[in-house]
Design an enzyme around this catalytic site. Structure first.
Site, PDB file in Angstrom:
ATOM      1  N   GLN A  98      -6.128  -3.457  -4.166  1.00  0.00           N
ATOM      2  CA  GLN A  98      -6.096  -3.568  -2.707  1.00  0.00           C
ATOM      3  C   GLN A  98      -7.502  -3.387  -2.144  1.00  0.00           C
ATOM      4  O   GLN A  98      -8.155  -2.373  -2.380  1.00  0.00           O
ATOM      5  CB  GLN A  98      -5.150  -2.547  -2.073  1.00  0.00           C
ATOM      6  CG  GLN A  98      -4.930  -2.839  -0.586  1.00  0.00           C
ATOM      7  CD  GLN A  98      -4.130  -1.777   0.128  1.00  0.00           C
ATOM      8  OE1 GLN A  98      -4.581  -0.642   0.247  1.00  0.00           O
ATOM      9  NE2 GLN A  98      -2.961  -2.143   0.630  1.00  0.00           N
TER      10      GLN A  98
ATOM     11  N   TYR B  15      -6.507  -0.226  10.068  1.00  0.00           N
ATOM     12  CA  TYR B  15      -7.847  -0.422   9.510  1.00  0.00           C
ATOM     13  C   TYR B  15      -8.454  -1.720  10.042  1.00  0.00           C
ATOM     14  O   TYR B  15      -7.911  -2.347  10.953  1.00  0.00           O
ATOM     15  CB  TYR B  15      -7.785  -0.329   7.989  1.00  0.00           C
ATOM     16  CG  TYR B  15      -7.296   1.024   7.541  1.00  0.00           C
ATOM     17  CD1 TYR B  15      -8.024   2.176   7.846  1.00  0.00           C
ATOM     18  CD2 TYR B  15      -6.076   1.173   6.888  1.00  0.00           C
ATOM     19  CE1 TYR B  15      -7.559   3.442   7.481  1.00  0.00           C
ATOM     20  CE2 TYR B  15      -5.605   2.423   6.521  1.00  0.00           C
ATOM     21  CZ  TYR B  15      -6.349   3.554   6.818  1.00  0.00           C
ATOM     22  OH  TYR B  15      -5.885   4.792   6.468  1.00  0.00           O
TER      23      TYR B  15
END
Length: 369
Positions: A100, A186
């Site tokens: 990720q 994010y």
């Protein structure tokens, strides 16, 4: 009841042995200095290779993209070599694993930026948001996020390139693919939301313009490693980190329409706390109508809920997070309806093998683990 959860599935040209995904979870066990993946992490992930697919903890694409202590990177040669230990161990145990890729944006602290400000689409401070920072005394503390500064267009292009290079590094490290972290407040998520993106250039304003950063990142990564090995995680119903946005559902559906055929999967991160909002059925129907490729869902699923969402056709794979922490053999426990162990919250972030690799596999009463 159907047992679809335990049937094989083809993703990115690879055959997954079941439809269980280990969700990405920050654990902060890297070697310092350098945020380098290590043998302990390799053991941890290999223990959980019974999942059809593992998605690693969120991983920095650059030194400037960090927001929490001891989280791993994928930008230095030492980090790539460290990740190779992880992928080798997972593959030896018969698993598949994606890395990720992460840029935290404004969810950060000056300690990670030589005293400078974190960056964001716009100079908007995330109210009530904290990050975990380990001080010189070795103690981790939650610190408030300060006011970020707005990225320039040139800096945005540089971050897109950082994603591209990190994806290339992931493949060099032996990963089967990558997942772009576009969720949970994010940087990619910050560009998507009207509450965190007040730009008046080509990266802000309308939903279509707020999608541009996501589109550029996805295109760069998919061009580098192939669309079939590129996934993205989105979280339209997650509002923590000061991200409640009345426009986000429509924006995510617009994104999913664009993503169709351009990525191997879309990973829907659902809120996973006790009183979290339920995902409306009409959203699931709308998402599936726009995105007919692989959908992964994650958020407080048990075996019964997982089978139900698969049977409805709203997902193809189901990710499990916290249950994988304390149950390295979670797929076997779910398949054979064995009891699940509880995790120790005190050992989630940082530390050593305790609460990380020392959780046993299932043993019947009187049998050794």
């Amino acid at each position: 009841m159907s047992r679809t959860l335990f049937t094989p599935y083809t993703l990115g040209g690879d055959t997954l042995k079941n439809r269980i995904v280990m969700a990405p979870m920050t654990r902060a066990r890297t070697t310092q200095p350098g945020d380098i993946p290590n043998a302990l992490m390799a053991e941890y992930y290999a223990q959980r290779a019974g999942a059809g697919l593992i998605v690693t903890e969120a991983t920095q694409i650059s030194a400037a993209s960090q927001g929490y202590s001891f989280t791993p990177g994928a930008y230095s040669a030492e980090q790539v070599n460290g990740w190779r230990k992880v992928t080798d161990a997972v593959h030896a145990a018969g698993g598949r694993i994606y890395l990720q890729l992460w840029h935290v944006g404004r969810v950060s602290h000056p300690v990670f930026h030589d005293g400078g400000q974190p960056v964001a689409p716009s100079a908007i401070r995330p109210q009530g948001t904290q990050v975990w920072v380990v001080g010189d005394d070795g103690i981790g503390r939650m610190l408030d996020c300060p006011m970020p500064r707005a990225l320039t267009v040139e800096e945005i292009a540089g971050i897109v390139e950082d994603f591209r290079v990190a994806a290339r590094n992931a493949m060099t490290a032996g990963f089967d693919g990558v997942e772009i972290h576009g969720a949970n407040g994010y940087l990619v998520d910050q560009f998507l939301r009207s509450v965190s993106n007040h730009r008046d250039d080509d990266y802000g304003g309308s939903p279509a313009k707020r999608l541009r950063f996501l589109q550029e990142v996805v295109s760069a990564v998919a061009d580098e490693i192939g669309a079939g090995r590129t996934g993205i995680r989105l979280a339209p119903f997650v509002t923590f980190k000061d991200m409640a946005d009345p426009e986000i559902i429509g924006t995510i559906l617009l994104a999913s329409e664009w993503l169709a055929g351009k990525v191997g999967y879309l990973h829907l991160s659902e809120a996973d706390w006790d009183d979290a909002p339920q995902i409306p059925d009409d959203f699931r129907v709308a998402l599936r109508s726009r995105f007919k490729d692989t959908i992964i869902v994650a958020g407080r699923y048990d075996a019964a809920r997982a089978e139900a969402v698969l049977a409805a056709g709203w997902a193809d794979l189901v990710a499990f997070g916290r249950p994988f922490v304390a149950n390295p053999d979670l797929p076997a426990r779910l398949q054979h309806r064995l009891p699940l162990a509880a995790l120790d919250p005190a050992t989630l972030f940082g530390g050593d093998a305790a609460g990380y690799t020392d959780y046993p596999t299932f043993a019947a009463p009187g049998e050794p683990a």
